[in-house]
Write an enzyme that holds these catalytic residues in place. Sequence first.
Site, short mmCIF file in Angstrom:
data_model
loop_
_atom_site.label_atom_id
_atom_site.label_comp_id
_atom_site.label_asym_id
_atom_site.label_seq_id
_atom_site.Cartn_x
_atom_site.Cartn_y
_atom_site.Cartn_z
N ALA A 25 -60.34 28.26 -48.02
CA ALA A 25 -59.06 28.38 -47.79
C ALA A 25 -59.19 27.19 -46.61
CB ALA A 25 -58.66 29.80 -46.78
N PHE A 126 -65.34 43.16 -63.55
CA PHE A 126 -65.26 43.39 -62.05
C PHE A 126 -64.65 44.41 -61.63
CE2 PHE A 126 -66.73 41.16 -58.05
CZ PHE A 126 -67.76 40.03 -58.92
N GLN A 246 -62.19 46.80 -46.16
CA GLN A 246 -63.62 47.01 -47.47
C GLN A 246 -64.28 48.14 -46.78
OE1 GLN A 246 -63.23 44.49 -50.91
NE2 GLN A 246 -62.55 46.22 -51.33
N HIS A 248 -68.29 48.15 -49.50
CA HIS A 248 -67.97 47.46 -50.15
C HIS A 248 -69.65 48.56 -50.76
CE1 HIS A 248 -70.07 45.72 -53.87
NE2 HIS A 248 -69.84 44.73 -53.98
N LEU A 258 -75.08 41.98 -48.93
CA LEU A 258 -74.59 42.76 -50.57
C LEU A 258 -75.25 42.57 -52.15
CD1 LEU A 258 -71.50 43.43 -51.25
CD2 LEU A 258 -71.44 41.15 -52.13
N GLU A 261 -71.05 43.31 -56.74
CA GLU A 261 -70.14 44.07 -58.60
C GLU A 261 -70.73 43.17 -59.47
OE1 GLU A 261 -66.20 45.70 -56.95
OE2 GLU A 261 -65.95 44.80 -57.68
N ARG A 300 -63.34 49.22 -55.41
CA ARG A 300 -64.45 49.67 -54.77
C ARG A 300 -63.72 50.82 -53.70
NH1 ARG A 300 -65.21 43.17 -52.79
NH2 ARG A 300 -66.03 42.71 -54.92
N HIS A 371 -66.70 45.43 -45.32
CA HIS A 371 -67.32 43.67 -46.39
C HIS A 371 -66.16 42.81 -45.89
CE1 HIS A 371 -68.04 41.25 -49.73
NE2 HIS A 371 -67.59 41.85 -50.69
N ARG A 413 -58.99 45.77 -51.81
CA ARG A 413 -59.02 44.04 -52.70
C ARG A 413 -60.50 44.17 -54.04
NH1 ARG A 413 -62.86 40.00 -53.00
NH2 ARG A 413 -64.03 40.84 -51.03
#
Length: 599
Positions: A25, A126, A246, A248, A258, A261, A300, A371, A413
């Site tokens: 970002a 996904f 979230q 995961h 992780l 996904e 998720r 996550h 998300r």
Amino acid sequence: MQPRTVLGAATVHRFDAIVVGAGGAGLRCALELSEHDYSVAVISKLYPVRSHTGAAQGGVGAALGNEEEDKPEWHFFDTVKGSDYLGDQDAIELMCEEAIAAVYELEHFGLPFSRTPDGKIAQRPFGGHTRNFGEAPVKRAAYAADRTGHMILHTLFDQCVKKEVRFFNEFYVLDLLKDGDACLGVVAYELATGEIHIFQAKATFIGTGGYGRVYSITSNAHASTGDCMAVCLRRGIPLEDMEFVQFHPTGLRRLGILVSEAARGEGGILRNREDLDNIGSGKDGFMAAVAPTVKDLAPRDMVARAIYDEIKAGRGIDGSGDTGSDYVYLDLVHLGEMVINTKLPDISHFSRTYLAVDPIVEPIPVQPTTHYAMGGIPTDTQGRVMRNARNEPVEGLYAAGEVACVSVHGANRLGTNSLVDIVVFGRRAGADMARYLKDAQFGHIGSEPDAFVRSEIDRLKHGGGKERVADIRKAMQSVMMVNSGVFRTEENLTTARDTIAELRQRYRQVGVGDQSDYFNTELVEAVELGFMLDIAGTIAESALNRTESRGAHSREDYPERDDKNWLKHTFISVDEDGQVSFDYKPVTITKFKPKPRVY
Ligand SMILES: Cc1cc2nc3c(=O)[nH]c(=O)nc-3n(C[C@H](O)[C@H](O)[C@H](O)COP(=O)(O)OP(=O)(O)OC[C@H]3O[C@@H](n4cnc5c(N)ncnc54)[C@H](O)[C@@H]3O)c2cc1C
């Protein structure tokens, strides 16, 4: 050379714009600003390419339609449904439309995407991404093997270097300079020297990422400590939708590292202890009963709950029924060596290295891991930070990425939508800052803008406190994991809230043993802990406040979604005496009316 003066013992820098955070970002915002004739500096507590964006694995979502038919409107619908109808639909529609150009722009910047046989950007399915409004999974995630974030981060950093963007690396921002409702810059601590720096700016951008380290099991890096969310909260800016955290579904057992996904996108299947004979067969696992259409590619929140339901029913692999220690298997065996080694190289490496499990021949033990932060600093679609639920901005302050809540992710998300979020809204914020700068002036920062930071550092280093950072941090992470995790009740959230309040009292007695000024990481960890405790408090308070279940916020005592009372965003504020208050903002609904969420 930019103006650089000395105020008291602090160095003062002046830039038209500063960007705090060098993840996706921040870098995308800085790159946009570099197109204009303004002085710009990026300030980051990590060296830029160590930012957490580099950990992102599976892909960036955009309806390119390279592998099969796809449309931005389908992406829009899936994101709204995935958000459990809490996402603002104007922002989501815009993101899904701009995602396509954003991905091609990354390609033109030089990002080495994986390719289809005919040379297009490759795409894979996904969780929660479907064709034709939920008919079946669709290949929407553009990827570079399972190193997509790494490639995005390096590509954007290269572009910033090419544009001669100025970087202040390993500078830790500890405070925001505010004058009434305007932001005038930030105060930072230089890790290499222990010096305080004041960065005065006409426009300030915050892109400091999430807070996963508030929890004991997380996929997040050690630096994801929610710093600037807490800084904003302390400076009177509310935080939005903090109850939505979230989890995961597939973190490596006990470690939380992780397993993207993308593994299920390539065909991986979750299996319980009653399903061990099917390992390597490619036959359906327990998700087929939970989400008959998309199965293991459900969103998720649903998959994480389904895993805990299996465990609680005694069908976890060790059969103990303990959601803290039991686990399920992620079976990739049927995918074969070629797919695993070429499309999922990093995650198979993690599995071999950390669990001594080779996914080519045996299933990977997994459990849910903390996550992603759906909530954060409230912004509009130009990245302008809002100071209240009535959409009134803080002059000269912008945010985007995981630290912000625009809100495109609502209550949950979808995978691949964060990498889209950071490039789309990072760019939009940079563009609006450039517009804003045309008429903006430097504000007056006063004679001791760094007084608060100095007194905090002084207290931690010289206050003689006997409490240890590691003890309080461990207690915080544990109480949040157990009491403010996938499933929540009034009772366990009250425990979380009250324990965090006690830990905050103890934090006042924290002392740092290392007295040096050079790379004092013990001091940094102490400051980070203060930020995390503030964030943990807002998560527990917000989760207690929302008496319904929606997306990732699953209240066992209020199991239904309650659109009549709770189809709204929460804004939490904490005053100087620690009093918590809430305000609310309606959700923007344009095309898709809330419906039951079935997959
Ligand atoms: C393992 C993993 C895999 C993921 N895979 C995917 C995926 O496949 N697709 C997807 O869409 N999303 C994915 N995500 C989510 C996504 O990677 C992140 O949400 C996103 O990259 C966040 O980017 P950001 O720019 O907001 O923040 P970050 O990349 O976290 O950057 C934060 C920046 O802020 C700086 N900073 C922080 N605090 C301070 C401070 N106090 N002072 C100065 N600087 C500070 C840091 O140094 C850093 O430069 C994944 C996340 C994880 C953890």
